[in-house]
Scaffold this active site. Structure first.
Site, PDB file in Angstrom:
ATOM      1  CG  ASP A 229      42.931  42.726  39.295  1.00 27.40           C
ATOM      2  OD1 ASP A 229      41.961  42.589  40.044  1.00 27.40           O
ATOM      3  OD2 ASP A 229      43.181  43.770  38.665  1.00 27.40           O
TER       4      ASP A 229
ATOM      5  NE  ARG B  20      37.907  42.584  46.268  1.00 29.82           N
ATOM      6  CZ  ARG B  20      37.241  43.361  47.136  1.00 29.82           C
ATOM      7  NH1 ARG B  20      36.903  42.878  48.315  1.00 29.82           N
ATOM      8  NH2 ARG B  20      36.929  44.591  46.824  1.00 29.82           N
TER       9      ARG B  20
ATOM     10  NE  ARG C 128      47.928  45.271  36.233  1.00 31.81           N
ATOM     11  CZ  ARG C 128      46.794  44.662  35.884  1.00 31.81           C
ATOM     12  NH1 ARG C 128      45.986  44.173  36.819  1.00 31.81           N
ATOM     13  NH2 ARG C 128      46.475  44.547  34.615  1.00 31.81           N
TER      14      ARG C 128
END
Length: 265
Positions: free
Chosen positions: A52, A50, A198
């Site tokens: 974001d 998945r 990230r």
């Protein structure tokens, strides 16, 4: 019943992420809507990881089952004619019945793109993190070495990450480009925690700005404390580039493959 594997490319700017959500358009919903129009029936689509809101993909993998038998070109040319402009099928193929895009994954590669120009870039604002302060790219390269290998990456997971454990293996982490222009962080690993890439980038940028020494990255990793790491880099710079597969599911060892409830990006 045939099981189909699709490789997808998408611009994540307007999507709320991969997963269907009530607060806006998702990649999953757009793909399932296109497939329903193509097949004349609703199908459920499962992905490799998945992503974001705002995160892009060049090699996302999704699969679904359907009783209809269509030529593979129908899932590329035909389906692309039914999908929005910011989502496309790159390739399609039939796979074994037991294929699971997440559990069969043997690794993924992400690229994080950063613009280090002294002024803002209208062409990069939706695809790069714009950092205007000069960056020491060589220092970030040296600091990245501390993150290679198999470790507990608790210091780099999101607070709401649902993964059962934080042990992951980073196979490679390269820093490409030069100060004052485009810089890319290319990360390949067995699997990733929510916001892990990230957070790795945000931490390395602290070193690049000269705010932290290179050895600090190793201290953050050893601490297993998210509060010790750098900020989470914004989503628009992240691209899921490729998902790697073998002939079947990989061995189920801690950190050696993705957890079923894991998030990424």
């Amino acid at each position: 019943m045939p099981r189909l594997k699709l490789t997808l490319e998408y611009d994540g700017t307007r999507f709320v992420g991969w997963q269907v959500q009530p607060n806006g358009p998702s990649v999953q919903a757009a793909l399932e809507d296109g497939l329903a129009r193509l097949l004349g029936e609703q199908v459920s689509v499962f992905c490799a990881g998945r992503t974001d809101s705002g995160v892009h993909a060049a090699g996302q993998v999704a699969c679904f089952d359907t009783p209809r038998v269509l030529p593979m070109k129908a899932y590329v040319r035909g389906l692309n004619g039914l999908l929005p402009d910011d989502l496309a099928v790159v390739s399609a193929m039939e796979v074994p019945e037991g294929f699971d895009p997440r559990r069969w994954s043997r690794g993924k590669r992400y690229r994080y793109r950063l613009s280090n120009r002294a002024t803002r870039s209208p062409l990069r604002r939706l695809t790069h993190w714009e950092v205007f302060a000069p960056l020491d790219v060589d220092a970030m390269r040296r600091a990245a070495v501390h993150l290679l290998g198999r470790h507990d990456f608790s210091a780099f997971r999101a607070a709401d990450c649902q993964a059962k454990h934080a042990v992951r293996e980073v196979r490679s982490l390269t820093v490409e480009g030069q100060s004052g222009d485009e810089v890319s962080f290319v990360v390949e690993g067995t699997a990733f925690l929510k916001h892990m890439v990230r957070n790795l980038v945000g931490t390395l940028v602290e070193v690049g700005k000269g705010r932290r020494p290179e050895a600090w990255v190793a201290e953050v990793l050893a601490s297993r404390n998210r509060k010790r790491a750098g900020p989470t880099a914004p989503p628009q710079g992240l691209v899921m580039e490729e998902v790697f597969y073998g002939d079947g599911p990989p061995p189920r060892t801690p950190g050696g493959s993705a957890d079923a409830d894991e998030d990424e990006g």
